[in-house]
Design a protein around this motif. Structure first.
Motif, PDB file in Angstrom:
ATOM      1  N   LYS A  61      -1.955 -29.897  -5.866  1.00  0.00           N
ATOM      2  CA  LYS A  61      -1.214 -30.848  -6.691  1.00  0.00           C
ATOM      3  C   LYS A  61       0.072 -31.184  -5.954  1.00  0.00           C
ATOM      4  CE  LYS A  61      -3.183 -29.199 -10.964  1.00  0.00           C
ATOM      5  NZ  LYS A  61      -2.981 -28.556 -12.258  1.00  0.00           N
ATOM      6  N   LEU A  62       0.177 -32.422  -5.510  1.00  0.00           N
ATOM      7  CA  LEU A  62       1.326 -32.862  -4.730  1.00  0.00           C
ATOM      8  C   LEU A  62       2.507 -33.183  -5.647  1.00  0.00           C
ATOM      9  CD1 LEU A  62      -0.564 -35.185  -2.235  1.00  0.00           C
ATOM     10  CD2 LEU A  62      -0.028 -32.765  -1.994  1.00  0.00           C
ATOM     11  N   PRO A  63       3.729 -33.154  -5.113  1.00  0.00           N
ATOM     12  CA  PRO A  63       4.909 -33.477  -5.926  1.00  0.00           C
ATOM     13  C   PRO A  63       4.837 -34.870  -6.557  1.00  0.00           C
ATOM     14  CG  PRO A  63       5.581 -32.487  -3.858  1.00  0.00           C
ATOM     15  CD  PRO A  63       4.103 -32.701  -3.777  1.00  0.00           C
ATOM     16  N   SER A  64       4.083 -35.775  -5.936  1.00  0.00           N
ATOM     17  CA  SER A  64       3.942 -37.128  -6.484  1.00  0.00           C
ATOM     18  C   SER A  64       3.033 -37.156  -7.710  1.00  0.00           C
ATOM     19  CB  SER A  64       3.373 -38.061  -5.412  1.00  0.00           C
ATOM     20  OG  SER A  64       2.059 -37.659  -5.072  1.00  0.00           O
ATOM     21  N   GLY A  65       2.341 -36.043  -7.979  1.00  0.00           N
ATOM     22  CA  GLY A  65       1.405 -35.984  -9.090  1.00  0.00           C
ATOM     23  C   GLY A  65      -0.036 -36.185  -8.656  1.00  0.00           C
ATOM     24  N   ARG A  66      -0.232 -36.611  -7.431  1.00  0.00           N
ATOM     25  CA  ARG A  66      -1.581 -36.830  -6.894  1.00  0.00           C
ATOM     26  C   ARG A  66      -2.279 -35.487  -6.689  1.00  0.00           C
ATOM     27  NH1 ARG A  66      -3.135 -38.649  -1.001  1.00  0.00           N
ATOM     28  NH2 ARG A  66      -5.344 -39.028  -1.325  1.00  0.00           N
TER      29      ARG A  66
END
Length: 111
Positions: A61-66
């Protein structure tokens, strides 16, 4: 980061054009009988048929939400060895020792 042990791959058969599904597993202790690390086929720019052994399934889970799903695999390369009962279209692979990461989007089906 989440770790998974099972991957469901949907595909369309080239034999009868019906939909199919493969269940790929990577488990160090499969029903207390020892390790199970399935093989898979994937799209590659280097080879027409690319094969690898599944070692781990990771969801990031990336910080961008992706969310990005990644497989840690042992790549395989075509072997020069041929069996005595070789038939047309059969391919033998040798497993590499190093690990690599592969996006799940590139997985075609189980092998």
């Amino acid at each position: 980061i989440e770790i998974f042990r099972c991957l469901y791959i949907s595909y369309q058969s080239r034999d009868d054009w019906k939909a199919g599904e493969d269940i790929l597993r990577c488990n160090a202790n499969w029903y207390r009988r020892g390790p199970r690390y399935d093989c898979l086929l994937f799209n590659s720019a280097d080879a027409s048929l690319a094969c690898a052994r599944l070692r781990s399934l990771i969801r990031c889970k990336l910080p961008s939400g992706r969310i990005v799903d990644v497989a840690m695999v042992n790549s395989m390369r075509r072997s020069t060895w041929r069996s005595r009962n070789h038939w047309d279209g059969s391919v033998v692979f040798d497993e590499d020792k190093g690990l690599a990461f592969l996006l799940i989007d590139h997985v075609i089906r189980g092998a």
